[in-house]
Design an enzyme around this catalytic site. Structure first.
Site, PDB file in Angstrom:
ATOM      1  N   HIS A 430       0.848  -1.183   0.000  1.00 19.12           N
ATOM      2  CA  HIS A 430       0.000   0.000   0.000  1.00 19.12           C
ATOM      3  C   HIS A 430       0.880   1.228   0.000  1.00 19.12           C
ATOM      4  O   HIS A 430       2.052   1.216   0.405  1.00 19.12           O
ATOM      5  CB  HIS A 430      -0.948   0.016   1.209  1.00 19.12           C
ATOM      6  CG  HIS A 430      -0.312   0.434   2.478  1.00 19.12           C
ATOM      7  ND1 HIS A 430      -0.227   1.768   2.892  1.00 19.12           N
ATOM      8  CD2 HIS A 430       0.305  -0.287   3.463  1.00 19.12           C
ATOM      9  CE1 HIS A 430       0.374   1.839   4.046  1.00 19.12           C
ATOM     10  NE2 HIS A 430       0.720   0.605   4.421  1.00 19.12           N
ATOM     11  N   CYS A 431       0.323   2.353  -0.441  1.00 22.26           N
ATOM     12  CA  CYS A 431       0.943   3.672  -0.383  1.00 22.26           C
ATOM     13  C   CYS A 431      -0.120   4.640   0.126  1.00 22.26           C
ATOM     14  O   CYS A 431      -1.046   4.215   0.827  1.00 22.26           O
ATOM     15  CB  CYS A 431       1.527   4.089  -1.725  1.00 22.26           C
ATOM     16  SG  CYS A 431       0.353   4.091  -3.089  1.00 22.26           S
ATOM     17  N   GLU A 432      -0.010   5.922  -0.211  1.00 21.78           N
ATOM     18  CA  GLU A 432      -0.994   6.867   0.310  1.00 21.78           C
ATOM     19  C   GLU A 432      -2.390   6.584  -0.234  1.00 21.78           C
ATOM     20  O   GLU A 432      -3.360   6.564   0.536  1.00 21.78           O
ATOM     21  CB  GLU A 432      -0.570   8.294  -0.021  1.00 21.78           C
ATOM     22  CG  GLU A 432      -1.496   9.342   0.561  1.00 21.78           C
ATOM     23  CD  GLU A 432      -1.033  10.751   0.254  1.00 21.78           C
ATOM     24  OE1 GLU A 432      -1.675  11.716   0.725  1.00 21.78           O
ATOM     25  OE2 GLU A 432      -0.025  10.918  -0.478  1.00 21.78           O
TER      26      GLU A 432
END
Length: 524
Positions: A430-432
């Site tokens: 995941h990222c932002e």
């Protein structure tokens, strides 16, 4: 009266017309002095048409001509075979015709040779004999007067079959429609037995014409179609036209339909509103129910249990097959299987931005953190692909911050985690927003894992992407975040850090492409 000899190229047609007294000659010349005076044979025939007997007269007389008659048949044209419009040979061909006459073999059936004196000739006479001769009265004592015999009506197939065995002749050689229907006779004589008549058709009563009519005998062929004899039609066919119409009173419901089963012919019709029964193949093997017997079932079904047992056994043979062999192959889509195609995905996936990746919701992530799948999962790895200042502002509990692809490869692939006791190793990226950095890192790990293993084996076959990224997870599951805060990537206080990490990422991305190119060249 006998005419004097004339040149061979000039043909003459002699007709006999005898009045009732027997003292007069049997044959009378058709063309008299007027013909010699300049009239053509056809004109003279028109003038003396009323003197002929049998053509349009009110009475018909049978004709008997013996086989040993002195009339002979020589080579003639097609019109001579029909009995009308005799043509004349040319002066150059007359000598050749007399010396070597050519007879048309199949131009006229054998039965029509006795239709007229011009056609009934003996083959035993000399060839140079005149075309027509006077019939000796001594040889025709039974016939004081004669008439031209009319051609026989064309025979149908049914009549040909019935009379062919009796007469012993080939009736198929008869010429069809060789003369008008009014010229057809009602009787014909068998040439093999003189004096005997074999009636092919019973006499009919055609439309008679008086002597004063201007009918020359050449009636339209269509008239014969309207004057067909009723005897030509078989009795079975005639009954179809004459028999009265009868309405059948048979109950149509008792008859078997075309596509109905034979065993259900006598059974009652099932209700249309009744819900159809499920097939045995769709139901599970252990929950198969007996089919309800219908009230009107035929006794054949109840008294023949072996046949029903065989059909039931054939149905169960497909249902009892192992699910792992047939159903898994047909029902399972390869996209629903993990990377090594050994099993399906453990978590329920949702649709995301990239269709080639599997996304899970924040609720599934929270349930895993609560230990709901502890008995099925050996290791649950969360890779946080954000920059370090973002990770420090708040992250999911237990997540590892790896924003460089080289760092992820060293962490996961240099010392891969081996599953034990059938439990799974699951990795979530995941990222932002899980829009670019997280999906790109997930693809990179899968690509490097494929290169390091023989297809389809993988170290990490089950990879997921958190839908919505950390921002959505923080809004829904803030209690699982450490510290419970959220720092965006474009924060005003960390602009310099953003430029530094972006430059480093781009430089490493360029070097990565060069390294991949070198590695591929070495393999070649």
């Amino acid at each position: 009266m006998e005419l004097g000899p004339e040149p061979p190229h000039r043909r003459r047609l002699l007709f006999a017309c005898s009045p009732p007294p027997a003292s007069q000659p049997v044959v009378k010349a058709l063309f008299g002095a007027s013909a010699a005076g300049g009239l053509s044979p056809v004109t003279n025939l028109t003038v003396t048409m009323d003197q002929l007997q049998g053509l349009g007269s009110d009475y018909e007389q049978p004709l008997e001509v013996k086989n040993n008659s002195n009339l002979q048949r020589m080579g003639s044209s097609e019109s001579t075979d029909s009995g009308f419009c005799l043509d004349s040979p040319g002066p150059l061909d007359s000598k050749e015709n007399l010396e070597n006459p050519m007879r048309r073999i199949h131009s006229l059936p054998q039965k029509l040779l006795g239709c007229s004196p011009a056609l009934k000739r003996s083959h035993s006479d000399s060839l140079d004999h005149d075309i027509f001769q006077l019939i000796d009265p001594d040889e025709n004592k039974e016939n004081e007067a004669f008439e031209f015999k009319k051609p026989v009506r064309p025979v149908s197939r049914g009549c040909l079959h019935s009379h062919g065995l009796q007469e012993g002749k080939d009736l198929f050689t008869q010429r069809q429609n060789s003369a008008p229907a009014r010229m057809l006779s009602s009787n014909e004589r068998d040439s093999s037995e003189p004096g005997n008549f074999i009636p092919l058709f019973t006499p009919q009563s055609p439309v008679t014409a008086t002597l004063s009519d201007e009918d020359d005998g050449f009636v339209d062929l269509l008239d014969g179609e309207n004057l067909k004899n009723e005897e030509e039609t078989p009795s079975c066919m005639a009954s179809l036209w004459t028999a009265p119409l009868v309405m059948r009173t048979t109950n149509l419901d008792n008859r078997c339909k075309l596509f109905d089963s034979p065993s259900l012919c006598s059974s009652s019709t099932r209700s249309v509103l009744k819900r159809p029964e499920r097939s045995q193949e769709e139901s599970p093997p252990g929950s198969t129910k007996r089919r309800k017997s219908m009230s009107g079932a035929s006794p054949k079904e109840s008294t023949n249990p072996e046949k029903a047992h065989e059909t039931l056994h054939q149905s169960l043979s497909l249902a009892s097959s192992p699910k792992g062999t047939i159903e898994n192959i047909l029902d399972n889509d390869p996209r629903d299987l993990i990377g090594d195609f050994s099993k399906g995905y453990l978590f329920h996936t949702v649709a995301g931005k990239h269709q080639d990746l599997k996304y899970i919701s924040p609720e599934i992530m929270a349930s895993v953190l609560n230990g709901k799948f502890a008995n099925l999962i050996k290791e649950f790895v969360i890779i946080d692909c954000r920059y370090p200042y973002e990770y420090e502002g708040g992250h999911i509990k237990g997540a590892v911050n790896l924003h460089m692809e080289e760092e992820v490869e060293d962490f996961l692939l240099k010392k891969p985690i081996v599953p034990t006791d059938g439990k799974r190793v699951i990795v979530v990226f995941h990222c932002e927003f899980s829009s670019e950095r997280g999906p790109r890192m997930c693809r990179y790990v899968r690509e490097r894992d494929r290169l390091g293993n023989e297809y389809p084996k993988l170290h990490y076959p089950e990879l997921y992407v958190l839908k919505g990224g950390y921002k959505e997870f923080f809004m829904k599951c803030q209690s699982y975040c450490e510290p419970p805060s959220y720092r965006p990537m474009h924060h005003e206080d960390f602009k310099e850090d953003l430029k530094k990490f972006r430059t480093k990422s781009r430089t490493w991305a360029g070097e990565k492409s060069k390294r991949e190119m070198y590695s591929r060249l070495k393999k070649l």
